[in-house]
Design a protein around this motif. Structure first.
Motif, PDB file in Angstrom:
ATOM      1  N   ILE A 194       0.839  -1.204   0.000  1.00  0.00           N
ATOM      2  CA  ILE A 194       0.000   0.000   0.000  1.00  0.00           C
ATOM      3  C   ILE A 194       0.873   1.253   0.000  1.00  0.00           C
ATOM      4  O   ILE A 194       0.587   2.216  -0.719  1.00  0.00           O
ATOM      5  CB  ILE A 194      -0.981  -0.032   1.193  1.00  0.00           C
ATOM      6  CG1 ILE A 194      -1.997  -1.159   0.989  1.00  0.00           C
ATOM      7  CG2 ILE A 194      -1.664   1.312   1.398  1.00  0.00           C
ATOM      8  CD1 ILE A 194      -2.837  -1.493   2.218  1.00  0.00           C
TER       9      ILE A 194
ATOM     10  N   TYR B 100      -7.266  -1.734  -2.911  1.00  0.00           N
ATOM     11  CA  TYR B 100      -7.668  -0.656  -3.811  1.00  0.00           C
ATOM     12  C   TYR B 100      -9.069  -0.167  -3.484  1.00  0.00           C
ATOM     13  O   TYR B 100      -9.980  -0.956  -3.267  1.00  0.00           O
ATOM     14  CB  TYR B 100      -7.616  -1.139  -5.263  1.00  0.00           C
ATOM     15  CG  TYR B 100      -7.777  -0.044  -6.288  1.00  0.00           C
ATOM     16  CD1 TYR B 100      -6.789   0.910  -6.460  1.00  0.00           C
ATOM     17  CD2 TYR B 100      -8.923   0.041  -7.067  1.00  0.00           C
ATOM     18  CE1 TYR B 100      -6.923   1.908  -7.400  1.00  0.00           C
ATOM     19  CE2 TYR B 100      -9.072   1.041  -8.018  1.00  0.00           C
ATOM     20  CZ  TYR B 100      -8.071   1.970  -8.175  1.00  0.00           C
ATOM     21  OH  TYR B 100      -8.205   2.967  -9.109  1.00  0.00           O
TER      22      TYR B 100
ATOM     23  N   LEU C  81       2.164   1.687  -3.476  1.00  0.00           N
ATOM     24  CA  LEU C  81       1.115   2.002  -4.434  1.00  0.00           C
ATOM     25  C   LEU C  81       0.556   3.401  -4.220  1.00  0.00           C
ATOM     26  O   LEU C  81       0.350   4.141  -5.172  1.00  0.00           O
ATOM     27  CB  LEU C  81      -0.004   0.964  -4.318  1.00  0.00           C
ATOM     28  CG  LEU C  81      -0.933   0.796  -5.496  1.00  0.00           C
ATOM     29  CD1 LEU C  81      -0.188   0.262  -6.702  1.00  0.00           C
ATOM     30  CD2 LEU C  81      -2.063  -0.155  -5.139  1.00  0.00           C
ATOM     31  N   TYR C  82       0.295   3.765  -2.981  1.00  0.00           N
ATOM     32  CA  TYR C  82      -0.405   5.011  -2.675  1.00  0.00           C
ATOM     33  C   TYR C  82       0.421   6.016  -1.893  1.00  0.00           C
ATOM     34  O   TYR C  82      -0.078   7.078  -1.532  1.00  0.00           O
ATOM     35  CB  TYR C  82      -1.661   4.715  -1.844  1.00  0.00           C
ATOM     36  CG  TYR C  82      -2.554   3.674  -2.434  1.00  0.00           C
ATOM     37  CD1 TYR C  82      -3.223   3.902  -3.625  1.00  0.00           C
ATOM     38  CD2 TYR C  82      -2.726   2.451  -1.804  1.00  0.00           C
ATOM     39  CE1 TYR C  82      -4.045   2.932  -4.172  1.00  0.00           C
ATOM     40  CE2 TYR C  82      -3.552   1.482  -2.341  1.00  0.00           C
ATOM     41  CZ  TYR C  82      -4.207   1.725  -3.523  1.00  0.00           C
ATOM     42  OH  TYR C  82      -5.016   0.767  -4.057  1.00  0.00           O
ATOM     43  N   ASP C  83       1.656   5.666  -1.583  1.00  0.00           N
ATOM     44  CA  ASP C  83       2.534   6.538  -0.801  1.00  0.00           C
ATOM     45  C   ASP C  83       1.930   6.842   0.572  1.00  0.00           C
ATOM     46  O   ASP C  83       2.036   7.952   1.078  1.00  0.00           O
ATOM     47  CB  ASP C  83       2.848   7.823  -1.561  1.00  0.00           C
ATOM     48  CG  ASP C  83       4.067   8.538  -0.985  1.00  0.00           C
ATOM     49  OD1 ASP C  83       4.952   7.857  -0.438  1.00  0.00           O
ATOM     50  OD2 ASP C  83       4.124   9.787  -1.081  1.00  0.00           O
ATOM     51  N   GLU C  84       1.285   5.836   1.167  1.00  0.00           N
ATOM     52  CA  GLU C  84       0.761   5.962   2.529  1.00  0.00           C
ATOM     53  C   GLU C  84       1.785   5.409   3.501  1.00  0.00           C
ATOM     54  O   GLU C  84       2.573   4.535   3.169  1.00  0.00           O
ATOM     55  CB  GLU C  84      -0.546   5.183   2.679  1.00  0.00           C
ATOM     56  CG  GLU C  84      -1.694   5.786   1.921  1.00  0.00           C
ATOM     57  CD  GLU C  84      -2.989   5.034   2.145  1.00  0.00           C
ATOM     58  OE1 GLU C  84      -3.057   4.201   3.068  1.00  0.00           O
ATOM     59  OE2 GLU C  84      -3.934   5.283   1.388  1.00  0.00           O
TER      60      GLU C  84
ATOM     61  N   TYR D  13       1.650   0.267 -12.502  1.00  0.00           N
ATOM     62  CA  TYR D  13       2.446   0.231 -11.270  1.00  0.00           C
ATOM     63  C   TYR D  13       3.576  -0.791 -11.384  1.00  0.00           C
ATOM     64  O   TYR D  13       3.796  -1.597 -10.492  1.00  0.00           O
ATOM     65  CB  TYR D  13       1.547  -0.108 -10.077  1.00  0.00           C
ATOM     66  CG  TYR D  13       0.478   0.933  -9.820  1.00  0.00           C
ATOM     67  CD1 TYR D  13       0.797   2.173  -9.273  1.00  0.00           C
ATOM     68  CD2 TYR D  13      -0.856   0.672 -10.129  1.00  0.00           C
ATOM     69  CE1 TYR D  13      -0.173   3.126  -9.042  1.00  0.00           C
ATOM     70  CE2 TYR D  13      -1.841   1.613  -9.897  1.00  0.00           C
ATOM     71  CZ  TYR D  13      -1.496   2.842  -9.353  1.00  0.00           C
ATOM     72  OH  TYR D  13      -2.463   3.774  -9.123  1.00  0.00           O
TER      73      TYR D  13
END
Length: 190
Positions: free
Chosen positions: A61, A143, A64-67, A177
């Motif tokens: 995650i 997602y 993928l989302y830079d969290e 990605y």
């Protein structure tokens, strides 16, 4: 305490969207003997492996989302503590595995154990599933699909059916990605 139910309720139910992914991996781990939840003496090991699984999905995650990916260090200590295992038992577990670097500092030792466990958990995942399959499962588990409804799979069979029926779109996400897929292929080192 029943470690299997504890892991399902306390660790894997934390984020319901990820639950089916955890259950798919966990059931395969149990079938392979990588995790043991029905014998005494494996509780701490099971906690480390469950948190490692969370850690790997968290790293996916993050990529993928830079969290932010919480490493789970405190979680291991808290989950073990809830079951009545303290610092002495966790250290004994770590000292009993020659692959874990035991440090004078307790938290460093727990981090080393979680890092090691995350590595062997990633290896086991890649042994059981192809990298592109893991991407699909992790992607679907994390997602936030922007559609008219939220995917809330009853079980991992429903998740698998969704993956099978949406393979073309998932392949597009893999292309979009590519660095994340490469990370999986290279062993998912956190």
């Amino acid at each position: 305490m029943d470690i299997e139910n504890y892991i399902q309720d306390a660790i894997f139910a934390e984020k319901s969207q990820n639950r089916c992914f955890y259950q798919l991996m966990w059931d395969n781990f149990k079938e392979d003997g990588f995790v043991i939840t029905d014998e005494d003496g494996y509780e701490i090991d099971a906690i480390f492996k469950a948190v490692a699984l969370q850690n790997l999905l968290g790293e996916f995650i993050y990529r993928l989302y830079d969290e932010v990916n919480e490493t789970g260090l405190e979680d291991v200590i808290d989950y073990a503590g809830t079951l009545g295992y303290g610092e002495d038992e966790i250290l004994e577990y770590c000292e009993g595995n020659e692959e874990i670097d035991v440090d004078e500092d307790y938290e460093t030792t727990v981090k080393n154990a979680l890092d090691y466990t995350s590595e062997i958990t990633a290896d086991k995942m890649l042994e059981m599933f192809a990298a592109d399959e893991l991407f699909d499962y992790m992607f679907v588990a994390s997602y936030a699909f922007e559609q008219d409804f939220v995917f809330d799979f009853e079980d991992y069979e429903e998740m698998q059916a969704f993956v099978d029926n949406n393979q073309d779109q998932l392949d597009n996400y893999k292309a979009e990605y590519e660095p994340v897929l490469s990370w999986i292929e290279s062993g998912m080192i956190c």
